[in-house]
Structure formats: C-alpha cells, structure tokens
Design an enzyme around this catalytic site. Structure first.
Site, PDB file in Angstrom:
ATOM      1  N   VAL A 134       3.028  -9.802   7.249  1.00  0.00           N
ATOM      2  CA  VAL A 134       3.164 -10.011   5.803  1.00  0.00           C
ATOM      3  C   VAL A 134       1.933 -10.745   5.270  1.00  0.00           C
ATOM      4  CG1 VAL A 134       4.517 -11.194   4.024  1.00  0.00           C
ATOM      5  CG2 VAL A 134       5.681  -9.953   5.852  1.00  0.00           C
ATOM      6  N   TRP A 137      -0.877  -8.305   5.090  1.00  0.00           N
ATOM      7  CA  TRP A 137      -0.581  -7.323   4.047  1.00  0.00           C
ATOM      8  C   TRP A 137      -0.870  -7.883   2.652  1.00  0.00           C
ATOM      9  CZ3 TRP A 137       0.371  -2.292   3.781  1.00  0.00           C
ATOM     10  CH2 TRP A 137       0.917  -1.783   2.616  1.00  0.00           C
ATOM     11  N   HIS A 138      -0.489  -9.128   2.407  1.00  0.00           N
ATOM     12  CA  HIS A 138      -0.653  -9.721   1.080  1.00  0.00           C
ATOM     13  C   HIS A 138      -2.028 -10.331   0.850  1.00  0.00           C
ATOM     14  CE1 HIS A 138       3.758  -9.427   0.924  1.00  0.00           C
ATOM     15  NE2 HIS A 138       3.550  -9.308  -0.363  1.00  0.00           N
ATOM     16  N   GLY A 139      -2.831 -10.381   1.858  1.00  0.00           N
ATOM     17  CA  GLY A 139      -4.170 -10.953   1.715  1.00  0.00           C
ATOM     18  C   GLY A 139      -4.277 -12.221   2.531  1.00  0.00           C
TER      19      GLY A 139
END
Length: 164
Positions: A134, A137-139
C-alpha cells in the site's frame, strides 16, 4: 446512474465553495483553530473523499452491471465506521479483496510453512508486507510509511474473523 450525477453536482459545489485543502498553506491559521474545528475539518475531508469514491466506483459499477458483471459494493460512509479495521475492509472492498488474496494470504502461508515463528508474528509480518505494498502504491512518502506501519501493527482481527 442519476444518483451519481447528483453526487457529482454536490461534490462540484463543495469543491467550488469550500476551500478546505487551501488551509494547509496557512499553518498559523490552523494552529489557532479549536480542536473541534480541526476534527470537523478532518471529517469534512473524509466525507469529500468518500463522495469522490462513491461517484467513481458507482459510475463504473453501473456500467459493469450492464455487462452482467458483479462489481464490489460502493464504499461504506466513513461517518458510519467506528473501528479502523472496518475502514480497511469496507471502504475500498475491491482493494481489500486483492490485498488479502494476492499478498496477505500467500505471505502468511509462506511464513507459517517456512519460518519457525508464532502465528501472531506471521500475521504481523504478512500485514506489514501488505501495507508496504500500500505504501509503494500510494507513493513512497514518509508519512504514508509511518501510517502503513502503524495500521499493520494495530489492525484488529487480521484480516477478518474466521479467515486464515
């Protein structure tokens, strides 16, 4: 479909008249606000995020149903979620199902099979691996890493009661 058009109109009005995200540029103003105003602002940002998700998921789900597909349910309203583990499971159901099926369960199974660790340690490591995904994925930003590590350690009933 008409409901999602209405939500789009409401969200457009919200973004047009309420500049809550602009407040982050004036930290002195934020420091002067009372706690209840900050809590209300946090709830407001969450509700805006929720409406945005309802619009995007609801619209695509309507088209998926036209193709006889069964999409995941719409996100649950954040005002109805009182435990963060429910947020994790019910806000983005499709992402939750993906993470559990392709990252958490295989990771947990491998740890139990190949490592001599307690089940709790295996669950924590599998959760950490899931939330590291996660994070990527979100940076890869520091505050997202901290949040992912905290959530992976404090999740109740990893991943859900009766599974794994």
């Amino acid at each position: 479909m008409l409901v999602f058009q209405f939500y789009t109109f409401v969200l457009d009005l919200m973004f047009h008249y309420i500049y809550f995200f602009a407040m982050q540029d004036n930290m002195e103003l934020i420091k002067k606000l009372p706690t209840i105003a900050l809590c209300g602002g946090g709830l407001w940002m969450g509700l805006e995020f929720h409406i945005k998700y309802v619009i995007s998921y609801g619209t695509t789900a309507a088209f998926a149903r036209l193709d006889n597909m069964e999409p995941p349910p719409n996100p649950r309203c954040i005002a109805r979620i009182h435990v963060y583990s429910q947020m994790w499971r019910h806000f983005d159901v499709g992402l939750y199902r993906f993470l559990v099926k392709y990252i958490y369960k295989p990771g947990y199974g491998s740890l139990v099979k190949h490592c001599n660790l307690s089940k709790m340690a295996c669950k924590l490591l599998a959760s950490l691996a899931t939330f590291l995904f996660v994070f990527v994925w979100h940076g890869t930003v520091w505050h997202i890493l901290v949040c992912c590590c905290q959530v992976s350690m404090y999740l109740e009933n990893v991943p859900a009661r009766g599974t794994v």
